[in-house]
Design a protein around this motif. Structure first.
Motif, mmCIF file in Angstrom:
data_model
loop_
_atom_site.group_PDB
_atom_site.id
_atom_site.type_symbol
_atom_site.label_atom_id
_atom_site.label_comp_id
_atom_site.label_asym_id
_atom_site.label_seq_id
_atom_site.Cartn_x
_atom_site.Cartn_y
_atom_site.Cartn_z
ATOM 1 N N TYR A 197 9.140 36.160 -10.904
ATOM 2 C CA TYR A 197 8.332 37.106 -11.672
ATOM 3 C C TYR A 197 7.387 36.260 -12.510
ATOM 4 C CZ TYR A 197 7.357 41.125 -14.723
ATOM 5 O OH TYR A 197 6.741 42.148 -15.411
ATOM 6 N N ALA A 198 6.108 36.633 -12.529
ATOM 7 C CA ALA A 198 5.112 35.886 -13.302
ATOM 8 C C ALA A 198 4.428 36.831 -14.277
ATOM 9 C CB ALA A 198 4.082 35.249 -12.367
ATOM 10 N N PHE A 199 4.192 36.344 -15.486
ATOM 11 C CA PHE A 199 3.595 37.173 -16.538
ATOM 12 C C PHE A 199 2.825 36.289 -17.500
ATOM 13 C CE2 PHE A 199 6.877 36.075 -19.741
ATOM 14 C CZ PHE A 199 7.887 35.602 -18.899
ATOM 15 N N CYS A 205 0.101 31.379 -17.910
ATOM 16 C CA CYS A 205 1.021 32.306 -17.246
ATOM 17 C C CYS A 205 2.377 31.608 -17.119
ATOM 18 C CB CYS A 205 0.407 32.621 -15.881
ATOM 19 S SG CYS A 205 1.463 33.400 -14.686
ATOM 20 N N LEU A 206 3.437 32.391 -17.124
ATOM 21 C CA LEU A 206 4.790 31.857 -16.934
ATOM 22 C C LEU A 206 5.357 32.397 -15.628
ATOM 23 C CD1 LEU A 206 6.174 32.528 -20.540
ATOM 24 C CD2 LEU A 206 5.302 30.354 -19.649
ATOM 25 N N VAL A 207 6.001 31.532 -14.874
ATOM 26 C CA VAL A 207 6.683 31.956 -13.639
ATOM 27 C C VAL A 207 8.165 31.668 -13.817
ATOM 28 C CG1 VAL A 207 6.718 31.841 -11.136
ATOM 29 C CG2 VAL A 207 4.632 31.205 -12.372
ATOM 30 N N VAL A 208 8.978 32.689 -13.625
ATOM 31 C CA VAL A 208 10.419 32.546 -13.849
ATOM 32 C C VAL A 208 11.190 33.017 -12.622
ATOM 33 C CG1 VAL A 208 10.048 32.998 -16.309
ATOM 34 C CG2 VAL A 208 10.852 34.848 -14.858
ATOM 35 N N PRO A 209 12.346 32.405 -12.358
ATOM 36 C CA PRO A 209 13.216 32.958 -11.330
ATOM 37 C C PRO A 209 13.801 34.277 -11.811
ATOM 38 C CG PRO A 209 14.346 31.187 -12.487
ATOM 39 C CD PRO A 209 12.940 31.231 -13.020
ATOM 40 N N LYS A 256 2.465 41.581 -16.462
ATOM 41 C CA LYS A 256 2.862 41.131 -15.120
ATOM 42 C C LYS A 256 1.654 40.668 -14.304
ATOM 43 C CE LYS A 256 4.717 43.158 -10.898
ATOM 44 N NZ LYS A 256 5.442 44.316 -10.352
ATOM 45 N N VAL A 257 1.833 39.535 -13.661
ATOM 46 C CA VAL A 257 0.801 38.949 -12.814
ATOM 47 C C VAL A 257 1.226 38.979 -11.347
ATOM 48 C CG1 VAL A 257 -0.327 36.751 -12.271
ATOM 49 C CG2 VAL A 257 -0.106 37.466 -14.648
#
Ligand code: AMP
Length: 112
Positions: free
Chosen positions: A25-27, A38-42, A17-18
């Protein structure tokens, strides 16, 4: 629904988790394609950017409001790239909208 990124958002599958807020949520990507990836998702399930509509567009605004904060926290002061893949031709492997944040080096100039 059996969705990997929904499971990550729920905490059922561990992630690096970032960042997290009420909308997103970003990880860290499990197979990084740049020094920072990094990935950012709703948090809600949206299948891809092709499923953005007037009902959920506010979530996209929230994600893009969070992205500069996420990028700063990752040390990307010199710039970065945001990519979202859509569908088969777009090579989208996880069918939950996600924005790749790539950086940490000068990225190639091909593929946009
Ligand atoms: P895409 O090909 O655009 O659908 O991107 C999916 C991304 O999810 C790829 O970059 C994968 O490396 C990444 N990924 C898949 N499983 C995980 C996981 N469990 N944790 C973090 N990233 C993942």
């Amino acid at each position: 629904m059996d969705c990997l990124f929904c499971a990550i958002v729920k905490g059922d599958i561990p992630s690096g988790k970032v960042y997290e807020d009420e909308s997103c949520y970003a990880f860290l990507d499990i197979a990084p394609q740049a020094p920072v990836h990094c990935l950012v998702v709703p948090k809600v399930h949206i299948a891809s950017a092709d499923a953005i509509n007037s009902e959920n567009a506010h979530i996209i605004g929230a994600i893009f409001t969070a992205i500069p904060k996420i990028a700063a926290s990752l040390g990307l002061a010199n710039g970065y790239r945001i990519i979202t893949n859509i569908g088969e031709d777009g090579a989208q492997s996880v069918k939950h909208l996600h924005f790749h944040i790539l950086g940490g080096k000068k990225l190639p100039e091909n593929i946009v």
